[in-house]
Design an enzyme around this catalytic site. Structure first.
Site, PDB file in Angstrom:
ATOM      1  N   LYS A 372      59.314-159.617  -4.948  1.00 21.71           N
ATOM      2  CA  LYS A 372      58.309-160.313  -4.478  1.00 21.71           C
ATOM      3  C   LYS A 372      57.601-159.822  -3.336  1.00 21.71           C
ATOM      4  O   LYS A 372      58.321-159.717  -2.153  1.00 21.71           O
ATOM      5  CB  LYS A 372      58.581-161.719  -4.414  1.00 21.71           C
ATOM      6  CG  LYS A 372      57.553-162.600  -3.479  1.00 21.71           C
ATOM      7  CD  LYS A 372      57.952-164.076  -3.475  1.00 21.71           C
ATOM      8  CE  LYS A 372      57.171-165.084  -2.844  1.00 21.71           C
ATOM      9  NZ  LYS A 372      57.567-166.631  -3.203  1.00 21.71           N
ATOM     10  N   GLU A 376      53.523-165.069   0.146  1.00 32.38           N
ATOM     11  CA  GLU A 376      54.113-166.071   1.035  1.00 32.38           C
ATOM     12  C   GLU A 376      55.350-165.767   2.224  1.00 32.38           C
ATOM     13  O   GLU A 376      56.381-166.153   2.194  1.00 32.38           O
ATOM     14  CB  GLU A 376      55.090-166.998   0.038  1.00 32.38           C
ATOM     15  CG  GLU A 376      53.887-167.668  -1.049  1.00 32.38           C
ATOM     16  CD  GLU A 376      54.459-168.466  -2.034  1.00 32.38           C
ATOM     17  OE1 GLU A 376      55.777-168.584  -2.203  1.00 32.38           O
ATOM     18  OE2 GLU A 376      53.796-169.671  -2.514  1.00 32.38           O
ATOM     19  N   ARG A 421      41.753-168.942  -4.330  1.00 27.87           N
ATOM     20  CA  ARG A 421      42.952-168.391  -4.344  1.00 27.87           C
ATOM     21  C   ARG A 421      43.335-167.826  -5.559  1.00 27.87           C
ATOM     22  O   ARG A 421      43.943-166.550  -5.891  1.00 27.87           O
ATOM     23  CB  ARG A 421      44.098-169.548  -3.955  1.00 27.87           C
ATOM     24  CG  ARG A 421      45.483-169.068  -4.434  1.00 27.87           C
ATOM     25  CD  ARG A 421      46.541-169.894  -3.915  1.00 27.87           C
ATOM     26  NE  ARG A 421      47.998-169.944  -4.774  1.00 27.87           N
ATOM     27  CZ  ARG A 421      48.842-170.735  -4.571  1.00 27.87           C
ATOM     28  NH1 ARG A 421      48.813-171.640  -3.613  1.00 27.87           N
ATOM     29  NH2 ARG A 421      50.091-170.502  -5.251  1.00 27.87           N
ATOM     30  N   ASP A 459      49.956-171.639 -10.257  1.00 26.81           N
ATOM     31  CA  ASP A 459      51.593-171.551  -9.766  1.00 26.81           C
ATOM     32  C   ASP A 459      52.285-172.584 -10.609  1.00 26.81           C
ATOM     33  O   ASP A 459      52.591-173.953 -10.196  1.00 26.81           O
ATOM     34  CB  ASP A 459      51.747-171.978  -8.192  1.00 26.81           C
ATOM     35  CG  ASP A 459      53.178-171.845  -7.976  1.00 26.81           C
ATOM     36  OD1 ASP A 459      53.995-171.573  -8.583  1.00 26.81           O
ATOM     37  OD2 ASP A 459      53.304-172.207  -6.493  1.00 26.81           O
ATOM     38  N   GLU A 487      59.913-177.506 -11.453  1.00 31.79           N
ATOM     39  CA  GLU A 487      59.364-177.556 -10.171  1.00 31.79           C
ATOM     40  C   GLU A 487      58.181-178.417 -10.204  1.00 31.79           C
ATOM     41  O   GLU A 487      58.279-179.634  -9.316  1.00 31.79           O
ATOM     42  CB  GLU A 487      59.081-176.534  -9.396  1.00 31.79           C
ATOM     43  CG  GLU A 487      58.438-176.401  -8.051  1.00 31.79           C
ATOM     44  CD  GLU A 487      58.043-175.138  -7.355  1.00 31.79           C
ATOM     45  OE1 GLU A 487      58.426-174.305  -8.061  1.00 31.79           O
ATOM     46  OE2 GLU A 487      57.544-175.290  -6.318  1.00 31.79           O
TER      47      GLU A 487
HETATM   48  C1  BDP Z   1      56.455-171.366  -5.998  1.00 31.08           C
HETATM   49  C2  BDP Z   1      57.839-172.031  -5.229  1.00 31.08           C
HETATM   50  C3  BDP Z   1      58.442-171.082  -4.348  1.00 31.08           C
HETATM   51  C4  BDP Z   1      58.346-169.556  -4.885  1.00 31.08           C
HETATM   52  C5  BDP Z   1      57.154-169.215  -5.479  1.00 31.08           C
HETATM   53  C6  BDP Z   1      57.186-167.820  -6.230  1.00 31.08           C
HETATM   54  O1  BDP Z   1      57.312-173.196  -4.894  1.00 31.08           O
HETATM   55  O2  BDP Z   1      59.641-171.626  -4.148  1.00 31.08           O
HETATM   56  O3  BDP Z   1      58.962-168.893  -3.942  1.00 31.08           O
HETATM   57  O4  BDP Z   1      56.815-170.087  -6.459  1.00 31.08           O
HETATM   58  O5  BDP Z   1      57.149-168.016  -7.237  1.00 31.08           O
HETATM   59  O6  BDP Z   1      55.951-172.517  -6.928  1.00 31.08           O
HETATM   60  O7  BDP Z   1      57.254-166.861  -5.533  1.00 31.08           O
END
Ligand code: BDP
Length: 861
Positions: A372, A376, A421, A459, A487
């Site tokens: 990743k 974020e 986004r 997401d 989630e």
């Molecule tokens: C989001 C989650 C987060 C993850 C992110 C991801 O809240 O914890 O790090 O996705 O997929 O939905 O990188």
């Protein structure tokens, strides 16, 4: 079968026939449970820890006799011969374990048959040499002369490395069943498939089955630190006794310190068997917001022990990495400076090659890294002015000589790229995929790079359109990433079966066109993923997994179904979610028709109900930021694109995000047919309406209701479904083992309350913008007649309605009139006097299943 058993059976058949047959549904669902119910299939204290690998004796005596007659011996020739690699010299289980380590894949197959057949048939089935009558023979032409003799090589060739066949044979007067494949692992897959048949009480005569997976890499991404709703502390994600709630112990403290890897725990082997039973063949063991601990020498030793234990089951390991790991002081003196993270530099590549070598030395079949980057807050190549192609290829070059792969995630949304986004990932990755190369080919990503893409463009929401990257990345290997851990879909509280969500996305038409501009013949998302749409030779599917150290390993008993469904779809994405649900119920709860149909019905509507009470009609991401469980549509965070208000765009004109050509024009990222369909408010599917349009409050919907009324109607319907779930579950009490029954019952009570809170919070907030009253003509609305007076207009969202009566008037409800004549009403209780309370139950049907509401009336003077 005894005659009383037969009566039971036919009663269940009758009852279950009612399910799904129009108005009668409701009746069957809340009628009292049968007075003389038969015993549940499992012991009352059963905790769910066997997942779907439960081998209780077959209850139907006729069937049991047939199985016993057909299955007399287990033959696995040379089961101990092909030992898998083991790095850890003294690999051992924790004291007191009940599972055991095996050294070969065929031992795993043999032992599963011993356990499974012994359990299901209620008596041991012996392991034999030679070719006894009524044998179950497992193996490959390499492992077993018998298999070589029984199965022609030409029948095995089409199975590839992972496929298996299961065949009934009669040779020299011997009846047998042979489970054959070209590899030991595929023979193990066939073994599990065979046991599944018996668990589901299917015939084992005249078998001629073969099965080949459609996708090569069927992986889990295990997030040990995030979104883990399966820890043994029921209050949340945490653990007990020094464990953090994750399934694998690396750094447990206190009472659990002695249980850290390299010690192997029972639950690792249950997980390994469960993964193998579905054909899952790899797991990335840590979260994508990666801790570089997993690359340290001490951790690698622990990982090697885990890999040793999982290897006989064909589950290989990978690790998620942080792009800037080379700067981490834990690797001193072997560290780089930030400036040295240049993906083209030898320093950077060599650093990763060294790390990969260390891993490979301990774990020869180590798969590679999941990354990743620049997402974020995670570091990535863009920090040094490079793009995702440069970064992914730099890492890929570092590990390619070792035969490893890089799974590079496309979950990126840099705000500088675009205001919307949803557009950002394709704007970053698309051009790299299209880039002409010096050698005349197209697309810059290296061959050992997989782009790992979430099913939708946002997401893991309860409903999203398919991610436009599917079909658009013609020149790059692409893996689909699905979230198994819930989630945004109820976590460990709500019953939400995700099979229908995944089926919906895998069977979504991309309308992808070929180089000639014509529609491809195979163009569903599933075809893109399995490589058949655009000729990709290597294919992958990834599930963000939900294993934890709770007794039932997934936190909610019904969350096990999601892991099961992911695995079955990973093997064959063309399966339908209902069939998978029914299989799972048979394996996990009971084979009784009534139970199978009731639970499958509960599961099948559960996701649509959740969409309905959380984010109906395509309004996305209204979750409160603190935990992504409850609602907070008013929330405005420092980061715009994390804020519910950014997604709902509520104002006095309407609701929803305009992504049409006159809005953000995100629709243009889809192929033309979809771009046109989504871009026009008159043709977009209503369940995606607010993904693509800002919808006026008074817009006329297909039901004839205006948008505002329809919205509220949807919220109500979703909650009513959850009320029905509770009733349906209660009716199962005599048929379900006590502990699991009680645990699910408690979850459903919380589920119903939380669904109501979603409805009330969201409707209350939207109302500030719509300026309209909450409509009272919900799906189960009704009027009551009391003392000759007809009273109606009840708010289905209110806990109760207070009705003042004139002095001397009787509180007796003499009639109930539903607005919809298909709705059935029943007065459950009358008020004994005034003040007093009456309850009326209304049951009906929605597009996704039965719905129910108990109206509570408080009569006062
Ligand atoms: C989001 C989650 C987060 C993850 C992110 C991801 O809240 O914890 O790090 O996705 O997929 O939905 O990188």
């Amino acid at each position: 079968m005894s005659s009383s058993d037969e009566n039971e059976q036919s009663r269940f058949r009758r009852r279950s026939f009612l399910i799904g047959s129009g108005a009668a549904v409701a009746t069957s669902m809340f009628s009292a449970a049968p007075a003389h119910a038969s015993a549940p299939a499992f012991p009352s204290g059963y905790d769910g820890s066997d997942l779907w690998l439960r081998y209780e004796p077959v209850a139907d005596s006729g069937l049991l006799a047939r199985y016993r007659a057909a299955l007399g011996a287990i033959v696995v020739e040379n089961a101990g011969a092909a030992k898998v690699h083991r790095h850890t010299a003294n690999l051992s289980m924790a004291p007191g374990s009940t599972e055991h380590l095996v050294e070969t894949t065929l031992e795993a197959a043999r032992d599963e048959l011993v356990r499974g057949l012994g359990g299901l048939l209620g008596r041991p089935v012996p392991v034999r040499d030679g070719f006894p009558d009524r044998a179950v023979v497992v193996g490959t032409p390499d492992s077993s002369p018998l298999v070589r003799r029984l199965v022609p090589a030409r029948d095995l060739a089409p199975l590839g490395r992972d496929g298996y066949l299961i065949r009934s044979l009669t040779r020299g007067g011997h009846r047998s069943i042979v489970i054959a494949a070209t590899t030991d692992l595929a023979a193990l897959y066939g073994t599990f498939a065979f046991l599944r048949r018996i668990q589901a009480q299917q015939p084992v005569s005249e078998l001629d089955i073969s099965s080949v997976p459609r996708i090569n890499h069927r992986y889990l991404n295990y997030w040990e630190t995030e979104r883990l709703y399966a820890g043994n502390n029921p209050a949340g994600t945490g653990g007990l006794n020094g464990e953090n709630g994750a399934i694998f112990d690396f750094t447990a403290t206190g009472a659990s310190a002695a249980l850290n890897l390299p010690v192997i725990l029972d639950r690792y082997l249950v997980a390994a068997r469960a993964m193998a039973s579905l054909g899952i063949n790899g797991i990335t063991i840590n979260n994508v917001n990666a801790n570089s601990f997993y690359l340290t020498p001490a951790a690698i030793e622990q990982e090697a022990a885990l890999a040793d234990a999982l290897r006989p089951y064909g589950v290989r390991l990978a690790v998620s990495i942080n792009y800037a790991a080379p700067t981490d002081a834990r690797f001193a003196p072997d560290t780089l400076t930030r400036e040295e993270l240049d993906p083209y530099s030898a320093k950077f590549r060599d650093w990763w090659t060294r790390r990969a070598r260390q891993l490979q030395a301990a774990i020869p079949d180590f798969m590679g890294f999941t990354v990743k980057a620049n997402s974020e807050g995670q570091p990535g190549p863009q920090d040094l002015g490079y793009d995702h192609g440069d970064g992914a290829n730099g890492m890929a070059a570092a590990v390619a000589p070792l035969g490893m792969r890089i799974f590079w995630r496309t979950f990126v949304y840099n705000a500088d790229v675009d205001a919307d986004r949803l557009k950002r990932a394709y704007l970053e990755f698309g051009p790299i995929d299209e880039e002409p190369q010096p050698d005349g080919t197209t697309g810059r990503f290296a061959e050992n790079v997989f782009l790992q893409t979430k099913n939708g463009p946002l997401d893991y929401q309860p409903r999203e359109p398919a991610n436009p990257l599917f079909g658009r990345m013609e020149h790059t290997n692409q893996a689909i990433e699905l979230q198994v851990t819930q989630e945004y879909t109820g976590q460990n509280t709500m019953l939400c079966y995700l099979g229908p969500l995944w089926e919906e996305v895998l069977k979504s038409d991309t309308y992808a066109t070929g180089p000639d501009g014509r529609l491809l013949a195979r163009r569903l998302v599933g075809h893109v993923v399995d490589g058949s749409a655009q000729g990709h030779p290597d294919t992958a599917i990834v599930g963000v997994a939900n294993f934890g150290n709770a007794d039932n390993l997934t936190g909610h008993h019904f969350a096990q179904a999601n892991l099961y469904a992911f695995g079955r779809l990973a093997w064959d994405w063309t399966l339908d979610a209902r069939g998978i649900a029914e299989d799972w119920v048979r394996l996990t709860w009971s084979n009784r028709d009534f139970v199978v149909r009731t639970i499958a019905a509960m599961m099948m509507g559960s996701r649509e109900a959740l969409v309905s009470y959380q984010t109906p009609l395509g309004v996305a991401h209204q979750f409160r930021s603190s935990d992504h469980y409850g609602p907070n549509p008013a929330e405005r965070l420092a980061r715009d694109d994390w804020s519910p208000v950014y997604y709902n765009k509520a104002d006095t004109a309407g609701l929803g995000y305009d992504r049409s050509p006159t809005g953000s024009n995100f629709v243009a990222q889809y192929f033309p047919v979809l771009a046109a369909r989504y871009g026009d408010i008159d043709t977009v599917p209503e369940n995606l309406l607010m993904w693509f349009h800002h919808v006026p409050w008074d817009r006329k919907m297909r039901t004839g209701r205006i948008f505002w009324d329809e919205l509220v109607y949807r919220y109500q319907t979703g909650v009513h479904y959850v009320s029905w779930l509770r009733q349906a579950w209660d009716a199962l009490e005599p048929h379900v083992d006590a502990r699991r029954f009680a645990e699910v019952k408690a979850k459903l009570a919380a589920h119903e309350a939380d669904a109501g809170s979603w409805r009330d919070t969201c409707v209350g907030y939207w109302r500030q913008f719509s300026g309209r009253a909450i409509p009272t003509d919900g799906p189960l609305s009704l009027r009551i007649v009391v003392g000759g007076r007809t009273i109606g207009g009840f708010d289905a969202g209110a806990a109760s309605a207070t009705i003042p009566l004139a002095a001397g008037a009787s509180p007796r409800i003499t009639k109930v009139v539903p607005a919809d004549p298909a709705v059935r009403c029943e007065v459950l209780s009358q008020a004994a006097g005034v003040p007093g309370r009456a309850v009326v139950r209304a049951t009906g049907k929605s597009s996704f299943g039965p719905i129910l509401k108990d109206y509570v009336f408080d009569f006062t003077r």
